[in-house]
Design a protein around this motif. Sequence first.
Motif, mmCIF file in Angstrom:
data_model
loop_
_atom_site.group_PDB
_atom_site.id
_atom_site.type_symbol
_atom_site.label_atom_id
_atom_site.label_comp_id
_atom_site.label_asym_id
_atom_site.label_seq_id
_atom_site.Cartn_x
_atom_site.Cartn_y
_atom_site.Cartn_z
ATOM 1 N N ILE A 73 0.861 -1.176 0.000
ATOM 2 C CA ILE A 73 0.000 0.000 0.000
ATOM 3 C C ILE A 73 0.903 1.234 0.000
ATOM 4 N N ARG A 74 0.967 1.924 -1.133
ATOM 5 C CA ARG A 74 1.816 3.115 -1.227
ATOM 6 C C ARG A 74 1.001 4.361 -0.921
ATOM 7 N N LEU A 75 1.497 5.143 0.028
ATOM 8 C CA LEU A 75 0.758 6.294 0.529
ATOM 9 C C LEU A 75 1.356 7.611 0.055
ATOM 10 N N PRO A 76 0.497 8.585 -0.245
ATOM 11 C CA PRO A 76 0.950 9.960 -0.414
ATOM 12 C C PRO A 76 0.979 10.635 0.964
ATOM 13 N N LEU A 77 0.892 11.938 1.008
ATOM 14 C CA LEU A 77 0.767 12.653 2.279
ATOM 15 C C LEU A 77 -0.558 12.265 2.927
ATOM 16 N N VAL A 78 -0.498 11.834 4.194
ATOM 17 C CA VAL A 78 -1.705 11.418 4.908
ATOM 18 C C VAL A 78 -2.099 12.508 5.900
ATOM 19 N N LEU A 79 -3.284 13.066 5.685
ATOM 20 C CA LEU A 79 -3.815 14.084 6.568
ATOM 21 C C LEU A 79 -4.848 13.462 7.508
ATOM 22 N N GLY A 80 -5.537 14.300 8.246
ATOM 23 C CA GLY A 80 -6.544 13.851 9.193
ATOM 24 C C GLY A 80 -6.672 14.878 10.290
ATOM 25 N N VAL A 81 -7.758 14.818 11.016
ATOM 26 C CA VAL A 81 -8.000 15.799 12.079
ATOM 27 C C VAL A 81 -6.848 15.816 13.082
ATOM 28 N N HIS A 112 -14.542 4.837 -2.665
ATOM 29 C CA HIS A 112 -13.093 4.830 -2.504
ATOM 30 C C HIS A 112 -12.396 5.782 -3.469
ATOM 31 N N LYS A 113 -13.178 6.574 -4.185
ATOM 32 C CA LYS A 113 -12.618 7.570 -5.096
ATOM 33 C C LYS A 113 -12.936 8.957 -4.549
ATOM 34 N N TYR A 114 -11.933 9.793 -4.439
ATOM 35 C CA TYR A 114 -12.121 11.105 -3.844
ATOM 36 C C TYR A 114 -11.079 12.064 -4.397
ATOM 37 N N ASN A 115 -11.335 13.368 -4.207
ATOM 38 C CA ASN A 115 -10.413 14.381 -4.705
ATOM 39 C C ASN A 115 -9.868 15.213 -3.558
ATOM 40 N N VAL A 116 -8.994 16.142 -3.888
ATOM 41 C CA VAL A 116 -8.344 16.961 -2.864
ATOM 42 C C VAL A 116 -9.363 17.762 -2.067
ATOM 43 N N LEU A 117 -10.392 18.287 -2.740
ATOM 44 C CA LEU A 117 -11.409 19.076 -2.045
ATOM 45 C C LEU A 117 -12.122 18.233 -0.988
ATOM 46 N N ASP A 118 -12.410 16.983 -1.301
ATOM 47 C CA ASP A 118 -13.013 16.089 -0.308
ATOM 48 C C ASP A 118 -12.130 15.986 0.932
ATOM 49 N N ILE A 119 -10.830 15.874 0.705
ATOM 50 C CA ILE A 119 -9.889 15.734 1.820
ATOM 51 C C ILE A 119 -9.827 17.020 2.643
ATOM 52 N N ASN A 170 -12.124 19.300 2.981
ATOM 53 C CA ASN A 170 -13.372 19.435 3.728
ATOM 54 C C ASN A 170 -13.409 18.500 4.931
ATOM 55 N N GLU A 171 -12.894 17.290 4.766
ATOM 56 C CA GLU A 171 -12.878 16.331 5.867
ATOM 57 C C GLU A 171 -11.969 16.794 6.993
ATOM 58 N N VAL A 172 -10.826 17.343 6.645
ATOM 59 C CA VAL A 172 -9.843 17.747 7.653
ATOM 60 C C VAL A 172 -10.306 18.977 8.435
ATOM 61 N N THR A 173 -11.084 19.841 7.805
ATOM 62 C CA THR A 173 -11.452 21.118 8.421
ATOM 63 C C THR A 173 -12.860 21.139 8.985
ATOM 64 N N LEU A 174 -13.651 20.088 8.768
ATOM 65 C CA LEU A 174 -15.042 20.080 9.217
ATOM 66 C C LEU A 174 -15.127 20.143 10.737
ATOM 67 N N ASN A 175 -15.842 21.163 11.238
ATOM 68 C CA ASN A 175 -16.093 21.329 12.678
ATOM 69 C C ASN A 175 -14.809 21.401 13.506
ATOM 70 N N GLN A 176 -13.740 21.909 12.893
ATOM 71 C CA GLN A 176 -12.469 22.022 13.607
ATOM 72 C C GLN A 176 -12.252 23.446 14.104
ATOM 73 N N SER A 177 -11.583 23.555 15.218
ATOM 74 C CA SER A 177 -11.270 24.864 15.784
ATOM 75 C C SER A 177 -9.769 24.952 16.035
ATOM 76 N N ILE A 178 -9.294 26.177 16.140
ATOM 77 C CA ILE A 178 -7.882 26.432 16.418
ATOM 78 C C ILE A 178 -7.668 26.475 17.925
ATOM 79 N N PRO A 179 -6.666 25.801 18.457
ATOM 80 C CA PRO A 179 -6.404 25.862 19.909
ATOM 81 C C PRO A 179 -6.029 27.277 20.313
ATOM 82 N N THR A 180 -6.328 27.613 21.569
ATOM 83 C CA THR A 180 -5.968 28.936 22.062
ATOM 84 C C THR A 180 -4.469 29.018 22.278
ATOM 85 N N LEU A 181 -3.955 30.219 22.356
ATOM 86 C CA LEU A 181 -2.521 30.406 22.572
ATOM 87 C C LEU A 181 -2.088 29.803 23.893
ATOM 88 N N LYS A 182 -2.976 29.863 24.897
ATOM 89 C CA LYS A 182 -2.681 29.257 26.195
ATOM 90 C C LYS A 182 -2.436 27.758 26.025
#
Length: 284
Positions: A148-156, A259-266, A268-280
């Motif tokens: 299984i050859r992988l490209p860059l693997v993202l995720g939450v 099992h077929k998807y594009n960059v936009l799908d990725i 959207n998946e990575v950023t859905l309902n995500q927030s930035i941590p506070t500086l603290k």
Amino acid sequence: MGKRILILGASGFIGNALYSELQSYFDVYGTYYSNFSDFSKNQVFYHFDVEKDDVEALLNTIKPSVIISCLGGQFDRLLDVHKQLSSYAMVTPNCRLFFISTVKVFDGIKSYPALETDKAFAISNQGKYALAVEKLLKELPAQRYAIIRLPLVLGVNAPVVTNLKYAIASQDVFEIYPDLVINVTTDTRLSQQIHYLVNQSKYGIFHVGSSDLIHHSDLFEEISEKLGSNKPIFKQVYESNTDRFEAVLPKKSFSLKEHKYNVLDIVNEVTLNQSIPTLKTTLL
């Protein structure tokens, strides 16, 4: 449950995603090295130190019919471990060995994206190691292995995404590569695709990733924009005067629509309902 699966490196980012996906459907075991307090009380997780421990003892204890290797460590020692895994797969009836390989097996060829049928050529130590393991597996009967050859693997919770969020929160530097063309996947989609391969008893070489390409810089600028109005300090790093490719396109591997998807799908998946941590939080 039928198949008994051993995930080597199940405490890592990709290995743990695979465990989460497969454990409800199969008899799944895993190994861990770090995160001792998280896994030591889990009766299906075994501590395994690539540098010290004997993988044969582990195989004889668990007796898996499917082995998925996501191991990290010193390349010379890892190669020895995979020689033992290959020997086990060779003599164990109906055993299959899955090796999580990398786009780096093509890092000596930077002028075009790679297909499953393209001849690999590596110049980095990581790429050479992965190619050496691939060669070992190809000595097995065809039905006994999957690469299984992988490209860059993202995720939450992917390390690179976590680094981006903290760079945004603290207004720190985040490096992007305007001359690098890639494709991408996520830990979730990768796990679903490997689940399919295991369940359908597939074998051979598989490229897992989006069907389209994007520049590394454009990808992280877009993810950053979707995460909110703030941005990190993007540092543009050029390594070539022309575009260079680190992409493994899945032209023949998967036929199922999901099992077929594009960059936009990725993105959207990575950023859905995500927030930035506070500086603290960043400074803890």
